[in-house]
Design a protein around this motif. Structure first.
Motif, PDB file in Angstrom:
ATOM      1  N   ARG A 284       3.953  12.610   8.794  1.00 46.67           N
ATOM      2  CA  ARG A 284       3.504  11.234   8.215  1.00 46.67           C
ATOM      3  C   ARG A 284       4.233  10.022   8.260  1.00 46.67           C
ATOM      4  O   ARG A 284       5.200   9.805   8.016  1.00 46.67           O
ATOM      5  N   ILE A 285       3.912   9.536   9.811  1.00 48.49           N
ATOM      6  CA  ILE A 285       4.827   8.552  10.462  1.00 48.49           C
ATOM      7  C   ILE A 285       5.079   7.374   9.691  1.00 48.49           C
ATOM      8  O   ILE A 285       6.305   6.900   9.391  1.00 48.49           O
TER       9      ILE A 285
ATOM     10  N   HIS B 272      13.926   4.781   6.414  1.00 48.07           N
ATOM     11  CA  HIS B 272      14.477   3.575   6.917  1.00 48.07           C
ATOM     12  C   HIS B 272      14.847   3.662   8.560  1.00 48.07           C
ATOM     13  O   HIS B 272      16.036   3.203   8.747  1.00 48.07           O
ATOM     14  N   LEU B 273      13.865   4.003   9.283  1.00 47.40           N
ATOM     15  CA  LEU B 273      14.342   4.245  10.686  1.00 47.40           C
ATOM     16  C   LEU B 273      14.038   2.780  11.417  1.00 47.40           C
ATOM     17  O   LEU B 273      13.362   1.796  11.021  1.00 47.40           O
ATOM     18  N   SER B 274      15.157   2.567  12.412  1.00 48.13           N
ATOM     19  CA  SER B 274      14.884   1.134  13.361  1.00 48.13           C
ATOM     20  C   SER B 274      13.754   1.248  14.083  1.00 48.13           C
ATOM     21  O   SER B 274      12.858   2.391  14.286  1.00 48.13           O
TER      22      SER B 274
ATOM     23  N   LYS C 213       8.870   6.461   8.087  1.00 42.12           N
ATOM     24  CA  LYS C 213       9.360   5.189   8.549  1.00 42.12           C
ATOM     25  C   LYS C 213      10.086   4.570   7.026  1.00 42.12           C
ATOM     26  O   LYS C 213      10.976   3.890   7.485  1.00 42.12           O
ATOM     27  N   GLU C 214       9.093   4.639   6.255  1.00 42.78           N
ATOM     28  CA  GLU C 214       9.630   4.129   4.984  1.00 42.78           C
ATOM     29  C   GLU C 214      10.865   4.839   4.367  1.00 42.78           C
ATOM     30  O   GLU C 214      11.984   4.226   3.813  1.00 42.78           O
TER      31      GLU C 214
ATOM     32  N   HIS D  47       7.331  15.369   4.526  1.00 42.38           N
ATOM     33  CA  HIS D  47       7.210  14.471   5.825  1.00 42.38           C
ATOM     34  C   HIS D  47       5.985  14.928   6.259  1.00 42.38           C
ATOM     35  O   HIS D  47       5.802  14.267   7.488  1.00 42.38           O
ATOM     36  N   LEU D  48       5.180  16.025   6.127  1.00 43.03           N
ATOM     37  CA  LEU D  48       4.071  16.469   6.801  1.00 43.03           C
ATOM     38  C   LEU D  48       2.909  16.126   5.752  1.00 43.03           C
ATOM     39  O   LEU D  48       2.985  16.312   4.554  1.00 43.03           O
ATOM     40  N   ASN D  49       1.633  15.807   6.299  1.00 45.52           N
ATOM     41  CA  ASN D  49       0.410  15.650   5.438  1.00 45.52           C
ATOM     42  C   ASN D  49      -0.397  17.107   5.306  1.00 45.52           C
ATOM     43  O   ASN D  49       0.300  17.943   5.647  1.00 45.52           O
TER      44      ASN D  49
END
Length: 130
Positions: free
Chosen positions: A80-81, A89-91, A85-86, A72-74
């Motif tokens: 890493r937004i 699977h966030l709304s 998101k991918e 999750h972090l770069n």
């Protein structure tokens, strides 16, 4: 054809086992790295939603370690937004909450505090969506 089905089932089962094992390994490595017992980790996880001010810095760094392990972090230690998101699977509403939190708290230099603060902000925002 039957052989290919069996191979597919075996490969799928192996992938699922690996994913569970990977999550457990990441948790255990991060927990050990910051000297947290399972009980301490559970207690502090429960405090996140109620009394985040009581969270030990070791747990904040454990959270940072977990986020690195999950990808999750770069390389700079920032979320890493696009990947999140991918992957999660966030709304759209959840993405907006996370983006708002990142904008509000992106200036935090301490990486453990950064992950912790963004996580608390997002949890509060997600709760407001309910």
């Amino acid at each position: 054809m039957h052989f290919l089905k069996i191979v597919f089932i075996i490969v799928t089962a192996a992938a699922l086992t690996k994913a569970k094992t990977f999550a457990e390994v990441t948790h255990n490595e991060c927990r050990r790295m910051y000297g947290l017992s399972d009980d301490e980790t559970t207690t502090m996880t429960n405090l996140l939603a109620t009394i985040p001010s009581d969270i030990d810095v070791r747990y904040k760094c454990y959270m940072h370690c977990i986020m690195i392990g999950w990808g999750h972090l770069n390389g700079d230690g920032r979320f890493r937004i696009e990947w999140i998101k991918e992957d999660q699977h966030l709304s759209e509403d959840h993405v907006k909450v996370l983006e708002n939190c990142l904008e509000l708290h992106n200036d935090i230099d301490d990486q453990c505090e950064y992950v912790f603060t963004i996580t608390i902000c997002a949890m509060k925002g997600y709760k407001d969506l309910e």
